[in-house]
Design an enzyme around this catalytic site. Structure first.
Site, PDB file in Angstrom:
ATOM      1  N   HIS A 132       3.186   2.527  -1.859  1.00 38.31           N
ATOM      2  CA  HIS A 132       2.512   1.215  -1.780  1.00 38.31           C
ATOM      3  C   HIS A 132       3.413   0.112  -1.234  1.00 38.31           C
ATOM      4  O   HIS A 132       2.934  -0.969  -0.922  1.00 38.31           O
ATOM      5  CB  HIS A 132       1.961   0.834  -3.158  1.00 38.31           C
ATOM      6  CG  HIS A 132       0.792   1.693  -3.555  1.00 38.31           C
ATOM      7  ND1 HIS A 132      -0.511   1.301  -3.400  1.00 38.31           N
ATOM      8  CD2 HIS A 132       0.748   2.960  -4.049  1.00 38.31           C
ATOM      9  CE1 HIS A 132      -1.321   2.270  -3.807  1.00 38.31           C
ATOM     10  NE2 HIS A 132      -0.580   3.286  -4.201  1.00 38.31           N
TER      11      HIS A 132
ATOM     12  N   ASP B 181       6.014  -7.100   2.385  1.00 36.75           N
ATOM     13  CA  ASP B 181       4.958  -6.649   1.468  1.00 36.75           C
ATOM     14  C   ASP B 181       4.335  -5.389   2.050  1.00 36.75           C
ATOM     15  O   ASP B 181       4.031  -5.342   3.247  1.00 36.75           O
ATOM     16  CB  ASP B 181       3.889  -7.741   1.349  1.00 36.75           C
ATOM     17  CG  ASP B 181       3.288  -7.810  -0.038  1.00 36.75           C
ATOM     18  OD1 ASP B 181       3.261  -6.768  -0.716  1.00 36.75           O
ATOM     19  OD2 ASP B 181       2.823  -8.900  -0.433  1.00 36.75           O
TER      20      ASP B 181
END
Ligand code: GDG
Length: 469
Positions: free
Chosen positions: A155, A364
């Protein structure tokens, strides 16, 4: 149909949902058909640690959890996962804190996960492991004789070899990743960085397009599979919540002024210091917006036991005080800042009220807030998304105002441009963004991954399985 077994560090137990639904839980909701199993840590620390597996069923899904001892929690979770791997995978070598005893704890907890999971497995289960806490899990399961297809999804970003190799034991972790059948990434650039690590460290040169390669006779496939959201569901929440009590109170408090919003976990990867500095620059460089707009930052506290997060919070407190001291009027506060989580519905309503969202992480993996903001907008009067070029979402959401999150002046200018943008341009940009967010759903994400995983045993090279079975 094979059963799906999801493994993640933290299991979002049905009893805990509501206040804070994490991106992972939301993304997997569709994939978790009745009959599926979700395995991981209970979130509890106890003296017995992983000795007992706690079983719970809800809506046909079985949740199996283990506890961790205090010392395993510290070494596995706090120190190695979040103190070494997290900064490494977000390009923050200066924050990397490696200690071999923490790495041993990380390996030990992965071994405990494997030992507790193995008795629950059936021969044709598809096992889908999530995130950086559990990189060695497939190796540990294989060591116990598990021959199922096992996939891994990261992730976070993945980093190029020059960064990855700074981590002591990175070679072991890379070898561990190569024991999975499928390894998934959010973006093409993380996928490419992983394949570069394989090429540089293992001397294997995978096909960059289809990501297939063979390590010691085991076929691995790296894929790009960007995570998405349930855009329609989120839009419905936003429409209802925008007329609810919380949004009404917020609207009243703004008077005639507009709202700009940021929503992030309180984490150094999210670029909050740079963003707050940009907000100061914005009110300094564009004084016409004073009183006309307020910025609301919701930053739910996380990982508070770590020094880097404590220092971040102190620094943010300082900048907020400085900015508000400098620009506030007795009836107007430029920067509203809360470090508590708010309800998901409330968040959706706030997104719909906001003329701007400022999503400026320094790095991110994807960033779901950017997608949620787009989903929540009123098509007849949509707000503007300002997005960091270093969020994975920037690879898809190119019609946002893309900024360098290290450049406070650029962020301030984008805020000014966003607030001044004509309705026609806002609609054009939003329609393109919305088409992508609505097409790339959470369901598509899990379906793509599981299709790849389901086909993994069609690959010719799986001699290790034949050897074991
Ligand atoms: C990791 C990766 C990747 C936030 N504050 C509140 C709240 N949230 C929700 C958001 C969003 C989720 O939490 C956060 O997701 P992000 O993607 O923005 O960031 P991470 O938590 O760092 O997630 C990231 C993600 O995994 C999925 O792969 O995109 O890159 O770092 O849904 O809305 N929810 C509520 N209250 C809050 O105060 N209810």
């Amino acid at each position: 149909m094979p059963r799906l077994v999801v493994v993640s560090n933290r299991v979002p137990l049905p009893s805990e949902r509501g206040a804070k639904a994490g991106g992972l839980a939301v993304a997997l909701t569709d994939a978790l058909q009745p009959g599926s199993l979700w395995f991981g840590w209970s979130g509890r620390r106890s003296a017995r640690g992983s000795a007992t597996t706690h079983m719970q069923r809800s809506e046909g899904v079985t949740y199996a959890t283990i506890d961790l001892t205090e010392s395993d929690y510290q070494s596995f979770y706090v120190n190695f996962s979040n103190g070494a791997l997290w900064p490494l995978l977000h390009f923050r070598l200066g924050l990397l804190d490696f200690k071999s005893e923490d790495y041993d704890g990380y390996r030990s907890v992965n071994r405990q996960f494997a030992a507790a999971l193995q008795p629950l497995l059936r021969p044709d289960d598809l096992i889908w492991v999530h995130d950086y806490h559990l990189i060695p899990l497939a190796s540990e399961l294989r060591a116990l004789g598990v021959t199922n297809r096992i996939g891994f999804f990261l992730h976070t970003p993945f980093v190029p070899p020059a960064i990855f190799n700074a981590l002591p034991r990175s070679a072991e972790l890379l070898a561990n990743l190569c024991t999975y059948d499928i390894v998934g990434f959010h973006t093409r650039s993380y996928h490419a960085a992983f394949l570069d690590c394989v090429a540089e460290n293992l001397g294997i040169h995978p096909d960059p397009d289809d990501g297939r390669f063979v390590v010691r006779g085991h076929a691995v496939r790296a894929i790009v599979d960007p995570i998405g959201i349930d855009a329609d569901g989120f839009a419905q929440r936003a429409i209802i919540a925008a007329n609810g009590t919380d949004a009404g109170m917020l609207r009243d408090s703004l008077g005639k002024g507009g709202l700009a919003i940021g929503v992030d976990r309180l984490d150094y990867s999210k670029g909050l210091i740079n963003r707050f500095e940009a907000i100061g620059r914005f009110f300094a460089n564009y004084p016409q917006h004073r009183r006309e707009v307020s910025f609301l930052q919701i930053a739910a506290r996380s990982r508070e036991e770590q020094g880097a997060y404590q220092r971040l919070r102190r620094e943010l407190d300082r900048i907020v005080g400085d900015t508000n001291g400098r620009y506030s009027e007795f009836d107007w506060t430029p920067l509203r800042y809360m470090t508590r989580a708010v309800k998901r519905d409330t968040l959706a309503g706030f997104f719909r009220l906001s003329r701007l969202a400022v999503v400026t992480p320094l790095r991110d993996g994807m960033n779901l807030v950017a997608k949620e903001y787009v989903a929540a907008q009123d098509p007849d009067n949509p707000g503007v998304l300002i997005l960091s070029r270093f969020a994975g979402a920037a690879e898809e959401l190119t019609e946002a105002l893309i900024v360098n999150p290290y450049d406070s002046d650029e962020i301030a200018e984008a805020m000014h441009i966003g607030l001044a943008m004509e309705l026609e341009e806002r609609k054009e940009r939003w329609e393109s963004l919305h088409t992508k967010v609505a097409a790339n759903t959470a369901r598509r994400f899990s379906t793509v991954f599981l299709n790849h995983l389901g086909r993994a045993d069609m690959q010719p090279e799986r001699p290790h399985l034949r050897a074991i079975s």
